[in-house]
Design an enzyme around this catalytic site. Structure first.
Site, PDB file in Angstrom:
ATOM      1  N   ASP A 206       0.779  -1.135  -0.084  1.00 44.35           N
ATOM      2  CA  ASP A 206       0.092   0.054  -0.025  1.00 44.35           C
ATOM      3  C   ASP A 206       0.805   1.283   0.170  1.00 44.35           C
ATOM      4  O   ASP A 206       1.880   1.229   0.789  1.00 44.35           O
ATOM      5  CB  ASP A 206      -0.885  -0.060   1.256  1.00 44.35           C
ATOM      6  CG  ASP A 206      -1.765   0.943   1.248  1.00 44.35           C
ATOM      7  OD1 ASP A 206      -2.792   1.316   0.510  1.00 44.35           O
ATOM      8  OD2 ASP A 206      -1.497   2.051   2.039  1.00 44.35           O
ATOM      9  N   GLU A 260       1.421  -0.623  -5.000  1.00 46.35           N
ATOM     10  CA  GLU A 260       0.531   0.381  -5.291  1.00 46.35           C
ATOM     11  C   GLU A 260       1.507   1.637  -5.432  1.00 46.35           C
ATOM     12  O   GLU A 260       2.038   2.249  -4.543  1.00 46.35           O
ATOM     13  CB  GLU A 260      -0.704   0.748  -4.310  1.00 46.35           C
ATOM     14  CG  GLU A 260      -1.555   1.746  -4.774  1.00 46.35           C
ATOM     15  CD  GLU A 260      -1.998   2.475  -3.321  1.00 46.35           C
ATOM     16  OE1 GLU A 260      -3.304   2.769  -3.820  1.00 46.35           O
ATOM     17  OE2 GLU A 260      -1.671   2.181  -2.125  1.00 46.35           O
TER      18      GLU A 260
END
Length: 541
Positions: A206, A260
């Protein structure tokens, strides 16, 4: 155990994103859980996917939908137990499905033991150095240490009782970790091993480009940020992912790292995909591209060009848990996506029938492109964005921190409709509590059960396309060749003689020469390809 026992499965996999709160609820409390997911593994196997990516399932106060992690080595009680997660991993593997879990390295929860220790031990303590605690500015330290702003609106600093401030680039409940501290680096290497040792096949990282900060913490103009940026894509960050790659490669079957990474500079983006760093990273340019042939082709070309020098596979995705659902977006006059414009475009009129037609065509386009593909739960059902949720049920911190000006992301996180039976359209068993977010009434015609029974449904289209993709040796990773076409038509060939053609224009067009029609997103009257339609063709000599 697996359909493809290949060490590079991540290069060609079809990966399904499960948002655990909203997939399936087995215990009737209105929130999705691991038992619900386990009960649907047959559905996912029949859908034809190769891997599941789970959004965070860790213990969390849920200030940001689980991305505020209180314990990286356990399961949130609302979802189940660690033992259940281990069983889920085993059962998924038995279905030929690999598992990817979300790791959140930029920040943790303010309920994490480290942050609680930092608060308790006070200024100057070793625990405070695990985060970014600083004295404030102003005569009495009453002003934040700098002018940095949170991604979720408002200042990126919060003051604690003893007068110091801590940095949080997201919500105040998500304190940023200090990656200059070797204890932070050692902790996350151990977290990776914890999950890899339990059979997890890969991790999704993330906010992967944000972990490293400029230690000077200097003010900057957000409209014209300096280079290098104070907290995005700093060169030092690559040391982190090289060390993670060493952990992933230490296993007999190497584990995959998937980032990401939101970056406009394709050359900088590709650096994360060098052979000793991540295996793949999400392609957000494609996700945000408008429904336009030239824009789509330019995005595909740029993606392939940026990945080629580092030998990394491309990834393709139309939607995720942060983005307006594809059917709603493609039914609007402005069909692209930009987080900065979510507020402006919220509840702008949308033609759901047009959006569904385009989303069907986009599914065939995406599944034919080279590399791996991600399918967000509910996209295979053609679900719409739920835009009329009352403020009283919205939970996204973006909504609350913006004073309701930005609707946030709850509209794409509404629980799935499984059937007309059971509470919340079969999301929960009969007599259960209502789903944690209410479903719109019109979803009653879009349930899994209804679509399984309808040969022309979106679900059946995804099943057919994923089955063909799995059976075709030339699909997944590999070359593609564009064909000459009219302006608003895209056509390309893949190894094995498969041609994908998509008509973005406003009138039907003739199909390229072919020997067989394998699949189309809509009927083909008179053998022509209608507007907003895609087809897969076979061309054999």
């Amino acid at each position: 155990m697996f359909h493809h026992d290949s060490r590079d499965w991540w290069r060609h996999a079809a990966i399904y994103q499960v948002y655990p709160r909203s997939f399936a609820d087995a215990n009737g409390d209105g929130t999705g859980d691991l038992a619900g997911i386990r009960a649907k593994l047959g559905y996912l196997h029949d859908l034809g996917i190769n891997a599941i990516w789970f959004s965070p399932w860790y213990p969390s106060p849920m200030a940001d939908a689980g991305y505020d992690v209180a314990d990286y080595r356990d399961i949130d009680p609302s979802f189940g137990t660690l033992a259940e997660a281990e069983t889920l991993i085993e059962q998924a593997h038995a279905h030929g499905i690999r598992i990817i879990v979300d790791i959140v390295p930029n920040h943790c929860s303010d309920a994490h033991a480290w942050f609680q220790q930092a608060l308790a031990e006070g200024p100057g303590s070793p625990a405070r150095d695990l985060f970014w605690f600083r004295e404030g500015r102003g005569e009495h330290g009453e002003l934040p240490p700098n002018d940095w702003q949170s991604v979720f609106e408002g200042p990126a600093w919060t003051r604690v009782a003893d007068g110091q401030w801590y940095l949080h680039l997201f919500a105040a409940e998500q304190p940023d970790l200090n990656w200059d501290n070797p204890l932070v680096r050692a902790e996350f290497a151990d977290i990776l091993r914890f999950w890899f040792d339990r059979g997890v096949d890969g991790i999704r990282i993330d906010s992967a480009a944000m972990c490293v900060k400029d230690p000077a913490l200097a003010d900057f103009d957000r409209t014209s940020p300096p280079d290098p940026h104070p907290f995005v894509d700093r060169d030092e960050i690559h040391d982190i992912y090289r060390s993670w790659r060493a952990v992933a490669d230490s296993y007999e079957v190497p584990r995959a790292l998937i980032g990401e990474v939101w970056l406009g500079d394709t050359e900088r983006f590709a650096r994360y995909l060098r052979p000793d760093e991540m295996h793949a990273a999400f392609n957000f340019d494609f996700l945000g591209a408008p429904w336009d042939a030239k824009a789509m082709r330019a995005c595909v070309d740029a993606t392939l060009a940026s990945h080629a020098p580092v030998g990394a596979p491309s990834t393709w995705v139309l939607c995720n848990h942060d983005v307006t659902r594809t059917v709603t977006r493609y039914g609007r006059a402005e069909t692209g996506f930009d987080h900065a414009l979510r507020q402006v475009r919220h509840q702008v009129p949308t033609d759901a029938a047009l959006g569904l037609r385009r989303a069907r065509a986009a599914a065939l386009l995406t599944l034919a492109l080279p590399g791996s593909v991600y399918v967000y739960q509910g996209e295979e059902l053609g679900l719409t964005e739920v835009e009329d949720l009352p403020g009283t049920v919205r939970q996204d911190p973006i909504f609350h921190r913006s004073g309701g000006n930005d609707p946030g992301r709850d509209g794409c996180r509404v629980p799935l409709p499984w059937s007309a039976d059971g509470t919340s359209l079969g999301f929960s068993p009969d007599g259960a509590q209502p789903a944690w977010l209410p479903q719109p009434r019109h979803w009653a015609g879009s349930t899994v059960a209804d679509q399984q029974a309808d040969p022309d449904s979106m679900l059946r289209l995804y099943q057919a396309a994923l089955a063909l993709r799995g059976a075709e040796a030339g699909l997944g990773d590999g070359p593609m060749t564009w064909l000459d076409t009219e302006d608003q038509v895209l056509a390309f060939t893949r190894p094995g003689g498969l041609t994908c053609v998509v008509n973005f224009g406003d009138r039907p067009v003739d199909l390229p020469w072919h020997t067989d029609l394998l699949l189309s997103s809509a009927p083909l009257p008179d053998g022509q390809l209608p507007t907003d339609t895609a087809a897969w063709l076979r061309t054999t000599p």
